[in-house]
Design a protein around this motif. Structure first.
Motif, PDB file in Angstrom:
ATOM      1  N   VAL A 147       2.340  -6.938   4.390  1.00  0.00           N
ATOM      2  CA  VAL A 147       3.039  -8.127   3.908  1.00  0.00           C
ATOM      3  C   VAL A 147       4.267  -8.374   4.786  1.00  0.00           C
ATOM      4  CG1 VAL A 147       2.267  -7.842   1.535  1.00  0.00           C
ATOM      5  CG2 VAL A 147       4.415  -6.783   2.263  1.00  0.00           C
ATOM      6  N   HIS A 189       2.859  -0.806   5.539  1.00  0.00           N
ATOM      7  CA  HIS A 189       2.404  -0.281   4.244  1.00  0.00           C
ATOM      8  C   HIS A 189       1.331  -1.175   3.643  1.00  0.00           C
ATOM      9  CE1 HIS A 189       3.329   0.684  -0.220  1.00  0.00           C
ATOM     10  NE2 HIS A 189       2.355   1.450   0.223  1.00  0.00           N
ATOM     11  N   CYS A 217      11.956  -3.053   4.591  1.00  0.00           N
ATOM     12  CA  CYS A 217      10.958  -3.878   3.917  1.00  0.00           C
ATOM     13  C   CYS A 217      11.451  -4.179   2.508  1.00  0.00           C
ATOM     14  CB  CYS A 217       9.615  -3.163   3.872  1.00  0.00           C
ATOM     15  SG  CYS A 217       8.365  -4.109   2.959  1.00  0.00           S
ATOM     16  N   THR A 256       9.781  -5.181  -0.022  1.00  0.00           N
ATOM     17  CA  THR A 256       8.822  -4.930  -1.103  1.00  0.00           C
ATOM     18  C   THR A 256       9.011  -3.552  -1.731  1.00  0.00           C
ATOM     19  OG1 THR A 256       7.241  -6.418  -0.069  1.00  0.00           O
ATOM     20  CG2 THR A 256       6.379  -4.914  -1.733  1.00  0.00           C
ATOM     21  N   HIS A 257       8.968  -2.484  -0.930  1.00  0.00           N
ATOM     22  CA  HIS A 257       9.162  -1.136  -1.480  1.00  0.00           C
ATOM     23  C   HIS A 257      10.292  -0.389  -0.796  1.00  0.00           C
ATOM     24  CE1 HIS A 257       4.735  -1.912  -2.224  1.00  0.00           C
ATOM     25  NE2 HIS A 257       5.245  -1.831  -3.433  1.00  0.00           N
ATOM     26  N   PRO A 265       7.085   4.559   1.724  1.00  0.00           N
ATOM     27  CA  PRO A 265       5.670   4.885   1.551  1.00  0.00           C
ATOM     28  C   PRO A 265       4.857   4.894   2.838  1.00  0.00           C
ATOM     29  CG  PRO A 265       6.151   2.673   0.739  1.00  0.00           C
ATOM     30  CD  PRO A 265       7.465   3.304   1.059  1.00  0.00           C
ATOM     31  N   ALA A 314      10.950   0.443   2.378  1.00  0.00           N
ATOM     32  CA  ALA A 314      10.772   1.301   3.552  1.00  0.00           C
ATOM     33  C   ALA A 314      11.830   0.966   4.600  1.00  0.00           C
ATOM     34  CB  ALA A 314       9.376   1.113   4.141  1.00  0.00           C
ATOM     35  N   CYS A 345       4.757  -5.470   7.384  1.00  0.00           N
ATOM     36  CA  CYS A 345       5.021  -4.084   6.999  1.00  0.00           C
ATOM     37  C   CYS A 345       3.732  -3.279   7.151  1.00  0.00           C
ATOM     38  CB  CYS A 345       5.502  -4.037   5.551  1.00  0.00           C
ATOM     39  SG  CYS A 345       5.834  -2.341   5.004  1.00  0.00           S
TER      40      CYS A 345
HETATM   41  S1  FES Z   1       4.954  -3.236   1.516  1.00  0.00           S
HETATM   42 FE1  FES Z   1       6.594  -2.602   2.786  1.00  0.00          FE
HETATM   43  S2  FES Z   1       7.191  -0.716   1.945  1.00  0.00           S
HETATM   44 FE2  FES Z   1       5.519  -1.331   0.713  1.00  0.00          FE
END
Ligand code: FES
Length: 102
Positions: A42, A39, A61, A63-64, A79, A66, A37
């Motif tokens: 990761v 961002h 993604c 994690t957050h 993000p 996206a 990612c």
């Molecule tokens: S690590 Fe992928 S959107 Fe934050």
């Protein structure tokens, strides 16, 4: 092989350099990206081979959350808006084999 990657699904693979990439099929075309990612650098997926959002419309993604355009890898929500996944150039051969061209 193309038959391993159904339309609107994705599969991850390890390259000979040890990188993890994933390939997804959309409208008969195949698109490959590094599994990173933009961002936080990761890996994108939480469960094996789960790279798409619930509607299987965008790459997501875990994690957050996206969202990325499947064809271009551009982040269109989240993000890292405006950033891109790292595209991997591939070629699909007539025998169904998918080959990295880099
Ligand atoms: S690590 Fe992928 S959107 Fe934050």
């Amino acid at each position: 092989m193309t038959e391993d990657i159904p339309e609107r699904e994705a599969r991850s693979y390890e390259t000979s350099q040890g990188d993890t990439i994933f390939i997804t099929q959309r409208d008969g075309g195949f698109f490959a990206y590094q599994n990173i990612c933009p961002h936080l650098q990761v890996e994108l997926e939480f469960l094996e081979n789960q790279f798409l959002d619930q509607d299987q419309e965008f790459i997501q993604c875990s994690t957050h959350g996206a969202l990325f355009n499947v064809e271009t890898g551009e982040c269109i929500s989240g993000p890292c808006l405006g950033d891109f996944l790292t595209k991997i150039e591939i070629q699909v051969h007539s025998d169904g084999g998918i080959y990295l061209t880099e």
